[in-house]
Design a protein around this motif. Structure first.
Motif, short mmCIF file in Angstrom:
data_model
loop_
_atom_site.label_atom_id
_atom_site.label_comp_id
_atom_site.label_asym_id
_atom_site.label_seq_id
_atom_site.Cartn_x
_atom_site.Cartn_y
_atom_site.Cartn_z
N UNK A 53 0.82 -1.21 0.00
CA UNK A 53 0.00 0.00 0.00
C UNK A 53 0.86 1.27 0.00
N UNK A 54 2.09 1.15 0.46
CA UNK A 54 3.01 2.29 0.41
C UNK A 54 3.52 2.51 -1.00
N UNK A 55 3.58 1.42 -1.78
CA UNK A 55 4.14 1.48 -3.13
C UNK A 55 3.09 1.78 -4.18
N UNK A 56 1.91 1.19 -4.04
CA UNK A 56 0.86 1.32 -5.05
C UNK A 56 -0.41 1.92 -4.46
N UNK A 57 -1.04 2.81 -5.18
CA UNK A 57 -2.32 3.36 -4.75
C UNK A 57 -3.42 2.31 -4.96
N UNK A 58 -4.57 2.46 -4.31
CA UNK A 58 -5.67 1.53 -4.56
C UNK A 58 -6.03 1.41 -6.04
N UNK A 59 -5.98 2.52 -6.77
CA UNK A 59 -6.27 2.49 -8.20
C UNK A 59 -5.23 1.67 -8.96
N UNK A 60 -3.95 1.87 -8.62
CA UNK A 60 -2.88 1.10 -9.28
C UNK A 60 -3.01 -0.38 -8.96
N UNK A 73 6.77 -4.62 -7.41
CA UNK A 73 7.58 -3.45 -7.08
C UNK A 73 7.66 -3.22 -5.58
N UNK A 74 6.69 -3.73 -4.85
CA UNK A 74 6.64 -3.49 -3.40
C UNK A 74 7.75 -4.28 -2.69
N UNK A 75 8.41 -3.69 -1.71
CA UNK A 75 9.43 -4.40 -0.95
C UNK A 75 8.85 -5.63 -0.27
N UNK A 76 9.58 -6.74 -0.35
CA UNK A 76 9.12 -7.96 0.30
C UNK A 76 8.21 -8.82 -0.54
N UNK A 77 7.91 -8.37 -1.76
CA UNK A 77 7.04 -9.13 -2.66
C UNK A 77 7.89 -9.71 -3.79
N UNK A 78 8.18 -11.00 -3.71
CA UNK A 78 8.95 -11.66 -4.74
C UNK A 78 8.05 -12.11 -5.88
N UNK A 79 8.64 -12.68 -6.94
CA UNK A 79 7.86 -13.09 -8.12
C UNK A 79 6.75 -14.09 -7.79
N UNK A 80 7.04 -15.07 -6.92
CA UNK A 80 6.03 -16.09 -6.59
C UNK A 80 4.85 -15.48 -5.84
N UNK A 81 5.16 -14.59 -4.89
CA UNK A 81 4.08 -13.96 -4.12
C UNK A 81 3.28 -13.01 -5.01
N UNK A 82 3.96 -12.29 -5.90
CA UNK A 82 3.26 -11.39 -6.82
C UNK A 82 2.30 -12.18 -7.70
#
Length: 205
Positions: free
Chosen positions: A90-97, A112-121
């Motif tokens: 939520x710090x990286x992306x707005x609700x709209x994004x 793009x968010x810290x702590x979110x790797x490819x598998x979690x994304x």
């Protein structure tokens, strides 16, 4: 349970806000986006609160809008997403994004968010597909793209084209809207490079 707090900002930290409500100060963990939206110390503010109670702690999470709070709760339903990761997203992306990323199945944007790797994304965009519109935070450009696609889930070339336009500096809503107009005219089986080129033409017209 605490759902909302109205008071005066007593202090602001790197990831927390201290809200004085009639002499009682509540510490709420907040996203960077919420902290930026809050007024200065000494000014009145309202925080939408999500309270998490566990055996060893009670912690408050504060949000500038109800929509952001809804997103926090929704993100936490995905395995591997705890409160820290949810706030980072939520710090990286707005609700709209976020709405656009889920609708377009754009795991690169979520990643793009810290702590979110490819598998979690990948898990996030798959598990939250179809749940986003109920939050009412999806932008007009993405709605147009969903209409053009017919089912609201973009193929890889469409998502890649939108991401490319966003990386060039266009807003998510602008990029989605431009690609939606191209898809409506040309169909969704257009090569990514052509989608980007025609999307740029739409944006400059």
């Amino acid at each position: 349970m605490i759902g909302k707090l109205k008071g005066v900002i007593d202090a602001l930290g790197d990831d927390t806000a201290l809200l004085d409500v009639n002499g009682v100060c509540y510490e709420a963990h907040c996203s960077g986006r919420t902290l930026q939206a809050l007024p200065s110390v000494g000014e009145a503010a309202t925080l939408h609160i999500e309270m998490i109670v566990r055996e060893d702690m009670i912690r408050l999470y504060g949000f500038a809008t109800q929509g952001e709070k809804n997103w926090f709760k929704l993100l936490m339903t995905v395995q591997g997403v705890g409160s820290r990761v949810a706030l980072a997203i939520l710090s990286t992306l707005s609700p709209s994004d976020l709405s656009s990323a889920i609708a377009l199945q754009d795991k690169a944007m979520v990643g793009r968010a810290p702590g979110v790797g490819p598998k979690l994304a990948q898990r996030l965009v798959l598990e939250l597909k179809g749940k986003v519109p109920a939050l009412g935070s999806i932008d007009a450009g993405t709605i147009g793209l969903q209409t053009a696609l017919g089912e609201g889930v973009a193929s890889g070339n469409v998502a890649d084209a939108v991401s490319a336009l966003v990386n060039l500096g266009y807003a998510q809503a602008q990029a989605s809207g431009a690609v939606a107009r191209v898809v409506a005219k040309e169909g969704e089986d257009v090569a990514t490079e052509k989608l980007i080129r025609l999307g740029l033409r739409e944006l400059s017209s």
